[in-house]
Structure formats: C-alpha cells, structure tokens
Design an enzyme around this catalytic site. Structure first.
Site, PDB file in Angstrom:
ATOM      1  N   CYS A  14      69.109  69.347  75.637  1.00  0.00           N
ATOM      2  CA  CYS A  14      69.108  68.464  76.790  1.00  0.00           C
ATOM      3  C   CYS A  14      67.852  67.607  76.716  1.00  0.00           C
ATOM      4  O   CYS A  14      67.064  67.747  75.791  1.00  0.00           O
ATOM      5  CB  CYS A  14      69.091  69.275  78.063  1.00  0.00           C
ATOM      6  SG  CYS A  14      70.283  70.616  78.066  1.00  0.00           S
TER       7      CYS A  14
ATOM      8  N   ARG B  53      71.061  61.866  72.762  1.00  0.00           N
ATOM      9  CA  ARG B  53      71.195  63.286  72.469  1.00  0.00           C
ATOM     10  C   ARG B  53      72.429  63.907  73.131  1.00  0.00           C
ATOM     11  O   ARG B  53      72.709  65.086  72.913  1.00  0.00           O
ATOM     12  CB  ARG B  53      69.940  64.045  72.932  1.00  0.00           C
ATOM     13  CG  ARG B  53      68.730  63.731  72.089  1.00  0.00           C
ATOM     14  CD  ARG B  53      67.513  64.426  72.621  1.00  0.00           C
ATOM     15  NE  ARG B  53      67.561  65.872  72.440  1.00  0.00           N
ATOM     16  CZ  ARG B  53      67.163  66.499  71.348  1.00  0.00           C
ATOM     17  NH1 ARG B  53      66.703  65.813  70.333  1.00  0.00           N
ATOM     18  NH2 ARG B  53      67.230  67.798  71.267  1.00  0.00           N
TER      19      ARG B  53
ATOM     20  N   TRP C  86      73.411  69.137  78.933  1.00  0.00           N
ATOM     21  CA  TRP C  86      74.619  69.387  78.159  1.00  0.00           C
ATOM     22  C   TRP C  86      75.025  70.807  78.502  1.00  0.00           C
ATOM     23  O   TRP C  86      74.320  71.752  78.147  1.00  0.00           O
ATOM     24  CB  TRP C  86      74.327  69.234  76.666  1.00  0.00           C
ATOM     25  CG  TRP C  86      75.540  69.341  75.830  1.00  0.00           C
ATOM     26  CD1 TRP C  86      76.115  70.491  75.367  1.00  0.00           C
ATOM     27  CD2 TRP C  86      76.336  68.269  75.340  1.00  0.00           C
ATOM     28  NE1 TRP C  86      77.220  70.188  74.622  1.00  0.00           N
ATOM     29  CE2 TRP C  86      77.383  68.840  74.587  1.00  0.00           C
ATOM     30  CE3 TRP C  86      76.268  66.875  75.469  1.00  0.00           C
ATOM     31  CZ2 TRP C  86      78.357  68.062  73.963  1.00  0.00           C
ATOM     32  CZ3 TRP C  86      77.239  66.126  74.846  1.00  0.00           C
ATOM     33  CH2 TRP C  86      78.271  66.702  74.108  1.00  0.00           C
TER      34      TRP C  86
ATOM     35  N   ASN D 109      64.795  72.791  79.057  1.00  0.00           N
ATOM     36  CA  ASN D 109      65.583  72.765  77.814  1.00  0.00           C
ATOM     37  C   ASN D 109      65.460  74.137  77.185  1.00  0.00           C
ATOM     38  O   ASN D 109      64.372  74.710  77.200  1.00  0.00           O
ATOM     39  CB  ASN D 109      65.003  71.771  76.808  1.00  0.00           C
ATOM     40  CG  ASN D 109      65.387  70.358  77.150  1.00  0.00           C
ATOM     41  OD1 ASN D 109      66.140  70.131  78.089  1.00  0.00           O
ATOM     42  ND2 ASN D 109      64.868  69.417  76.392  1.00  0.00           N
ATOM     43  N   GLY D 110      66.531  74.609  76.566  1.00  0.00           N
ATOM     44  CA  GLY D 110      66.451  75.917  75.909  1.00  0.00           C
ATOM     45  C   GLY D 110      67.357  76.922  76.603  1.00  0.00           C
ATOM     46  O   GLY D 110      68.239  76.538  77.385  1.00  0.00           O
TER      47      GLY D 110
ATOM     48  N   GLU E 138      80.196  66.529  46.652  1.00  0.00           N
ATOM     49  CA  GLU E 138      79.219  65.716  47.384  1.00  0.00           C
ATOM     50  C   GLU E 138      78.185  65.127  46.416  1.00  0.00           C
ATOM     51  O   GLU E 138      77.803  63.960  46.535  1.00  0.00           O
ATOM     52  CB  GLU E 138      78.556  66.581  48.471  1.00  0.00           C
ATOM     53  CG  GLU E 138      77.464  65.905  49.279  1.00  0.00           C
ATOM     54  CD  GLU E 138      77.883  64.624  49.984  1.00  0.00           C
ATOM     55  OE1 GLU E 138      79.080  64.298  50.027  1.00  0.00           O
ATOM     56  OE2 GLU E 138      76.978  63.908  50.465  1.00  0.00           O
TER      57      GLU E 138
ATOM     58  N   LYS F 205      77.584  61.116  45.817  1.00  0.00           N
ATOM     59  CA  LYS F 205      76.265  60.464  45.958  1.00  0.00           C
ATOM     60  C   LYS F 205      75.941  59.646  44.709  1.00  0.00           C
ATOM     61  O   LYS F 205      75.483  58.520  44.797  1.00  0.00           O
ATOM     62  CB  LYS F 205      75.134  61.485  46.168  1.00  0.00           C
ATOM     63  CG  LYS F 205      75.057  62.185  47.482  1.00  0.00           C
ATOM     64  CD  LYS F 205      74.606  61.350  48.648  1.00  0.00           C
ATOM     65  CE  LYS F 205      75.775  60.687  49.317  1.00  0.00           C
ATOM     66  NZ  LYS F 205      76.445  61.382  50.378  1.00  0.00           N
TER      67      LYS F 205
ATOM     68  N   GLU G  18      78.118  56.481  44.533  1.00  0.00           N
ATOM     69  CA  GLU G  18      77.801  55.486  45.557  1.00  0.00           C
ATOM     70  C   GLU G  18      76.570  54.669  45.254  1.00  0.00           C
ATOM     71  O   GLU G  18      76.560  53.455  45.459  1.00  0.00           O
ATOM     72  CB  GLU G  18      77.510  56.202  46.897  1.00  0.00           C
ATOM     73  CG  GLU G  18      78.688  56.639  47.658  1.00  0.00           C
ATOM     74  CD  GLU G  18      78.220  57.317  48.937  1.00  0.00           C
ATOM     75  OE1 GLU G  18      78.470  56.758  50.000  1.00  0.00           O
ATOM     76  OE2 GLU G  18      77.609  58.399  48.866  1.00  0.00           O
TER      77      GLU G  18
ATOM     78  N   HIS H 176      91.852  73.181  32.007  1.00  0.00           N
ATOM     79  CA  HIS H 176      93.171  72.615  32.321  1.00  0.00           C
ATOM     80  C   HIS H 176      93.165  71.092  32.207  1.00  0.00           C
ATOM     81  O   HIS H 176      94.041  70.435  32.761  1.00  0.00           O
ATOM     82  CB  HIS H 176      93.607  73.071  33.711  1.00  0.00           C
ATOM     83  CG  HIS H 176      93.691  74.559  33.822  1.00  0.00           C
ATOM     84  ND1 HIS H 176      94.715  75.284  33.266  1.00  0.00           N
ATOM     85  CD2 HIS H 176      92.841  75.455  34.358  1.00  0.00           C
ATOM     86  CE1 HIS H 176      94.507  76.575  33.486  1.00  0.00           C
ATOM     87  NE2 HIS H 176      93.372  76.702  34.142  1.00  0.00           N
TER      88      HIS H 176
ATOM     89  N   LYS I 163      78.164  51.342  56.369  1.00  0.00           N
ATOM     90  CA  LYS I 163      77.747  52.619  56.968  1.00  0.00           C
ATOM     91  C   LYS I 163      78.848  53.184  57.855  1.00  0.00           C
ATOM     92  O   LYS I 163      79.068  54.382  57.902  1.00  0.00           O
ATOM     93  CB  LYS I 163      76.463  52.402  57.779  1.00  0.00           C
ATOM     94  CG  LYS I 163      75.858  53.675  58.358  1.00  0.00           C
ATOM     95  CD  LYS I 163      75.290  54.570  57.276  1.00  0.00           C
ATOM     96  CE  LYS I 163      74.979  55.959  57.754  1.00  0.00           C
ATOM     97  NZ  LYS I 163      74.903  56.930  56.655  1.00  0.00           N
TER      98      LYS I 163
HETATM   99  C1  F6R Z   1      79.032  58.843  51.829  1.00  0.00           C
HETATM  100  C2  F6R Z   1      79.343  58.340  53.144  1.00  0.00           C
HETATM  101  C3  F6R Z   1      80.765  58.127  53.502  1.00  0.00           C
HETATM  102  C4  F6R Z   1      81.025  58.663  54.927  1.00  0.00           C
HETATM  103  C5  F6R Z   1      82.462  58.348  55.367  1.00  0.00           C
HETATM  104  C6  F6R Z   1      82.773  58.932  56.713  1.00  0.00           C
HETATM  105  O1  F6R Z   1      77.670  58.955  51.614  1.00  0.00           O
HETATM  106  O2  F6R Z   1      78.477  58.108  53.930  1.00  0.00           O
HETATM  107  O3  F6R Z   1      81.609  58.735  52.588  1.00  0.00           O
HETATM  108  O4  F6R Z   1      80.811  60.033  54.922  1.00  0.00           O
HETATM  109  O5  F6R Z   1      82.645  56.959  55.408  1.00  0.00           O
HETATM  110  O6  F6R Z   1      81.915  58.440  57.686  1.00  0.00           O
HETATM  111  P1  F6R Z   1      81.720  59.177  59.055  1.00  0.00           P
HETATM  112  O7  F6R Z   1      81.082  60.493  58.776  1.00  0.00           O
HETATM  113  O8  F6R Z   1      80.832  58.265  59.851  1.00  0.00           O
HETATM  114  O9  F6R Z   1      83.069  59.349  59.669  1.00  0.00           O
END
Ligand code: F6R
Length: 615
Positions: free
Chosen positions: A2, A27, A77, A102-103, A487, A491, A494, A510, A610
């Site tokens: 909170c 938050r 919250w 908070n807590g 993952e 990375k 990308e 396989h 993003k």
């Molecule tokens: C990879 C990356 C994307 C997001 C994806 C989903 O580094 O950032 O693959 O993970 O576009 O985005 P969110 O999590 O915002 O739904």
C-alpha cells in the site's frame, strides 16, 4: 504494497496528502483515505473506495473542509478485509490516535482478542486497527507519545511501515519501519513521510531513509530518529536526483543494464507484504482468493513473449508443487481457436504492460466462452486494460521497465507465480507448513543470490566475444530450465539479432542435433537437480559434434570440463523455485554484452515495441 504519505507543515496539509497519494497510485490500490488534525485539535477523516480521484471528489463535496497542518494518508490494497470505507486507512482509536500502515501484523488476532477484553471496539476487519488501539492503550502509562509507540511496537509481530498522529500531540508525527520501506522528506515548510520518495518529489528532494527498526519523531522544525534499541541516531540527509515523472539511467549505459541490476530491489518490492516470516499471504491475490484457490480445478495461463516464458516455468511449479493441472498457451493462438474452458478454471493472464492486445482479447474471449471462470492477472501496470478486465490482480512491483527487452518484469513475474503456486497449494492443502516455509525462505534469499550472480558480469562479458561472428545459437535446458533457455534465446534474438533457438535437451537427437557444428555455439543450463545426469549426457552428445559450449551450472553440478567448453558456476544450493530465477540472470547479461559487441540499439531494438497494443 500500500502507499503511505504524511506530514507536518505550516501550510494546509490536505492538498499535499492528496498529491502524494496520486503519485503512489502506480502501486495499485482499491481504496484510500486521509486523516488531518484540525486547528482545534480534532480528527477530520475522509475515506473512499476506488481511485484517489474518488477521495478527491469526496473532499470537494464536503460542507466542512478538511484542513490542518498535520496529517497522514494511505492507499490500500485489501488483504485483511474487503475493500470498503470501513476498512480503508487511516484507522483511529478513541479519537486520540490515528494510524496508516503498510505491511502485516501477523499476531493481530491475538492482539485483537486481548484489546477486545480491554474494552476496545473494532470498527474494521483490518490488522491495522490493533496498532491504533495498542498505542492508545500504552499512552495511558507513558510519559511521551514516542514512548507509547515504542511500547506498542514491542507487541507486534510482522512487518510495518507506520505513520501515526495523535490529537493529544498536535505538533508531532511518528514514523516507524520494520520490513516495509519508509522515507522522511525534509522540506522548506515542514517535514514529511512516505513509503516511496516519489510521493514527496513535488515537495522536496531531501530525504532521510529510515533503517530497519527505526522510529522517527517529526515536528515542524525538528526530526529525531531512534534506532531499534531506542538510541538516538543520525541518519544522513540525501539529495535525490530522481526527476519527477522521469526515470534516469544513473551509472548505467542502457536501461536494460540498469533494469538487470535493479532485479534484487524489484523482487524485494514484489515480495513486500506478500510473505510473512514463514508463510505466503494468500489474500495478496485478492481478499476472496483463498476461497477461489481452494475450489479451483485447473489453471489456464495465457501470455505473449517473455510473459509466456514465465508462464511455462509456472506450469512446472503448479503441477509439481501445488498439484493442480495447468496449461500455458500463447495468447494469439488461444484467442482464435475456440478453446474448451471447464468450470472452476483459474484463468491467469501475465503481462508487463497490461495492454498487450492478444492477451487482452484472449481474456475477453475466455470470459465469453465460460462466464463462470475466475480471472487473475499478473501485471506490472496498475492501471491497465488487462487489470480492469480481471477479477483479481496481482501487481509485480518491478517499477517502470524502459528497455524493450523485458528483464526485471520477467523475474518479478516468476516471483508472483511462485507466490501463486504456494497460495494455491496451501489453499488446497497440497503444501504443508514446512514446505511453505521453505518456499518462503527461498524467495527471501533471491535478492542476495541475484547480487551474487551479478558479480559474474565481467566473466560473462568475456564470453560475449565468442558470438561476434556467429549467426545462430542453441540454448538447452531441461524442466523449468527449458523455459529459461527459451527466455535466454528470446533475449539474444531481440537485442543482438542473432538467430537463437531453445530446445529441451532431451529433444536434441530428434532433429536439432543435425544443426550442431563449430559455428553454432550451444548454451546449456545445468542446475544441480534430478535431471542433471541426463543433461550431462546431452552435453556429451553436443560436444562430440565440435560445438563451442557455454555451461551455466550450480556450484554442486560439477559438469566435467571438455575442450572448447566454458563452465561458469553461478551459485549454490538453489531450489526448484530459486533456480529458474537465478539462471535467468547470466542469460540476460550474456545477451546484453553480445548486443554491445554487435553495436545494436540495445534499449530500442529494431522492429520492436514495448507495448504491443495491436495484433
Ligand atoms: C521480450 C518482450 C516481449 C513481451 C511481450 C508481452 O523481451 O518484452 O516478448 O514480453 O510483448 O508483453 P506484455 O508482458 O506487456 O504483455
């Protein structure tokens, strides 16, 4: 979890409190409130369910304006007690003591029982109200306000960040912290407290960060701080360089690097108020979550990209640890394939932004197909389309993630999913007290383990050179490490534009083994788990094909060194929950350093956005 803001000033405090609460909205909250001491020393309180905007409307429509020089405010919250006016903070005892908290006070039921016997009447279902009564009770036998708080605090078990005012001491705010952050703002016209310096940035840049167990007494022109032993201490005043509404790079070259290094704190923030000494706070998922989790029969996880990879890890955890069936699917597939959704499904979306179009639409589609399902989103954005569309929300407190390649959002999603696993397992009685405690202990170790792993950066940087002229890379792992390998591959793709694939190591023969030669580096993740011996045999298979290999291992894994193989021992004694989170870190660092060598635009890789708000 909170938000707290408070202050003593020579101006009207109400607008400052309201502005502070707005700054804390990121938050998440379901209600808010403030308490001000009027000029004739009586308490004036306003509380509202929903947005801070509702509290503002409430204040503006009152006949009697809430005005005064000293006050405390809170965004809540709900965990103990539903979101409602009566449960919103501040809580008051006997018109004398007002508290924001908070807590979690873990022994609140015990305290409540004894306070009821002392004659205190409870007006909320919260754990916080016992704090107000305990201070009020101790005032009767104390010489000072401070002493009454010190005595009361000795009876609390759990975590707290507190702001306290009293109508008997109209010139003083007391702040106390243990396990929840609290900062003091030193201003020109007064002194202030907040759970996050962001709340005070419109007023001051000068901050004192309280340490564990500190209690501070704030007056208009004086701040006195005592440590947990009751001794007066000097804490330095620091000048914040954070600009309002702006996130800066600090000492880092790129946001991605900064965000990788922020992970220990992001995880601490995500865990705050969600665990106690030995258990998970199931109600952190929503005050009705326990009932839902008890009855749920299966979990369906939907997400995209990195968030999908987090979901893949969770499938292993949910089935193995919580003993509940779980499916994970890419949102863009799920939304178009007319899935069958059984009753008593917990439908979980994972999204950093909360705006990903496919994830949002998959959620809407699922609700249309079966309107009886329960929906939970794990999200880093409090005010987003997906949180609005979901019945339950669990916010990852990763803070703003600017780098397009997700890093701290991923590891905090994993923490959230670990808490979900534990909460479902506990609610269904599939996890006993001892296992719950060991999961909680593991989660608490994470920030330290990540810091330890980050120390390997220079070693990993040296390895990145190997990728300078490479066009492809293969990532291998087994179990949850397959998801982590995915993952790692994502990375690398990308931000360095190197083609990378991840495979479950057992699947090599396989097909993909045909690709392996000297030009294809192989990155393997080798935790010391029950699949280690199988993975070691897979590494042999790769080695005989002449590949250059990088192995990230647990110190106990003891992978046998071979020609053209670099082994990096990360850390030791990792468990089922901690291992996938920790092994993510070297893969993030590797991609980052490869991207630097490739001279790409690390924070804004080509063709990527993003937040993917279109199909
Ligand atoms: C990879 C990356 C994307 C997001 C994806 C989903 O580094 O950032 O693959 O993970 O576009 O985005 P969110 O999590 O915002 O739904």
């Amino acid at each position: 979890m909170c938000g707290i803001v408070g202050g003593v000033t020579n101006q009207n405090i109400t607008p400052l409190l309201l502005e502070g609460l707005k700054q804390l909205e990121y938050r998440g909250y379901d209600s808010s409130g403030l308490l001000v001491l009027s000029n004739n020393n009586s308490f004036l309180r306003a509380r509202s369910v929903g947005k801070v905007h509702n509290l503002e409307k409430n204040l503006n429509t009152r006949k009697k304006r809430i005005k005064g020089n000293i006050g405390i405010a809170h965004t809540r919250w709900a965990t103990h007690g539903e979101p409602s006016n009566r449960n919103a903070h501040p809580h008051i005892s006997n018109n004398t003591v007002g508290v924001v908290h908070n807590g979690i006070i873990e022994n609140y039921l015990e305290l409540k029982e004894s306070q009821s016997k002392q004659g205190y009447k409870f007006t909320s279902d919260t754990d916080t109200e016992v704090i107000a009564h305990a201070i009020e009770f101790n005032m009767q036998s104390s010489n000072t306000f401070l002493e009454s708080v010190q005595k009361a605090i000795n009876s609390f078990e759990g975590a707290y960040g507190l702001g306290i005012i009293s109508s008997k001491h109209p010139d003083t705010i007391i702040a106390a912290r243990k396990g929840s952050p609290l900062v003091i703002g030193v201003g020109k016209y007064g002194n202030y407290i907040a759970s996050d310096q962001i709340a005070l940035l419109p007023i001051t840049r000068k901050f004192i960060f309280l340490e564990e167990g500190d209690i501070a007494e704030l007056k208009l022109e004086k701040i006195t701080i005592y440590n947990q032993n009751g001794n007066k201490v000097n804490r330095p005043i620091k000048t914040s360089k954070i600009k309002e509404g702006q996130v800066d790079l600090g000492v880092h070259k790129h946001f991605m690097q900064k965000e990788i290094f922020e992970q220990p704190q992001a995880i601490r923030d995500t865990l705050e108020s969600r665990i106690t000494k030995e258990s998970v706070v199931v109600s952190a998922f929503g005050y009705k979550a326990s009932e839902v989790f008890k009855n749920v029969k299966q979990v369906q996880i939907i997400a995209c990209g990195t968030s999908f990879n987090a979901g893949l890890v969770a499938k292993y955890w949910l089935e193995d640890i919580a003993k509940i069936p779980c499916n994970v699917e890419i949102a863009s597939e799920y939304r178009y394939r007319n899935p069958i959704i059984l009753d008593r499904t917990l439908f979980v979306t994972i999204s950093q932004s909360g705006e990903t179009a496919d994830t949002l639409q998959a959620l809407k589609t699922a609700k249309e197909i079966n309107n009886k399902i329960d929906t939970l989103c794990i999200c880093n954005s409090a005010e987003s389309s997906i949180t609005r569309e979901s019945e339950f929300t669990f916010l990852t407190h990763a803070g703003p993630e600017i780098g397009v390649a997700s890093t701290k959002a991923f590891t905090t999603q994993l923490v959230a999913l670990a808490l979900l696993t534990c909460s479902i397992g506990v609610s269904k009685k599939n996890i006993n007290k001892q296992n719950e405690k060991s999961i909680v202990d593991g989660l608490k170790r994470l920030p330290g383990l990540i810091n330890e792993t980050l120390l390997q950066e220079s070693q990993i940087k040296k390895l990145a050179v190997r990728f300078k002229d490479k066009n492809s890379a293969l990532f291998l792992g087994r179990g949850t490490m397959h998801a982590i390998a995915m993952e790692g591959a994502l990375k690398l793709k990308e931000i360095s534009y190197i083609h990378a694939e991840a495979y479950p190591a057992g699947e090599l023969k396989h097909g993909p083994i045909a690709l392996i030669d000297e030009s294809m580096p192989v990155i393997a993740i080798a935790p010391n788990d029950e699949l280690l011996s199988k993975l070691k045999s897979n590494l042999q298979e790769v080695k005989t094909r002449g590949s250059q290999m990088i192995v990230f291992e647990d110190k106990e894994s003891k992978v046998k060194s071979m020609k053209a193989m670099k082994i990096i021992s990360i850390t030791s004694n990792l468990g089922r929950i901690t291992a996938p989170i920790i092994f993510t870190i070297p893969l993030q660092l590797l991609s980052y350093h490869v991207a630097l060598i490739k001279n790409t635009d690390v924070d804004k890789p080509r063709n990527l956005a993003k937040s993917v708000t279109v199909e």
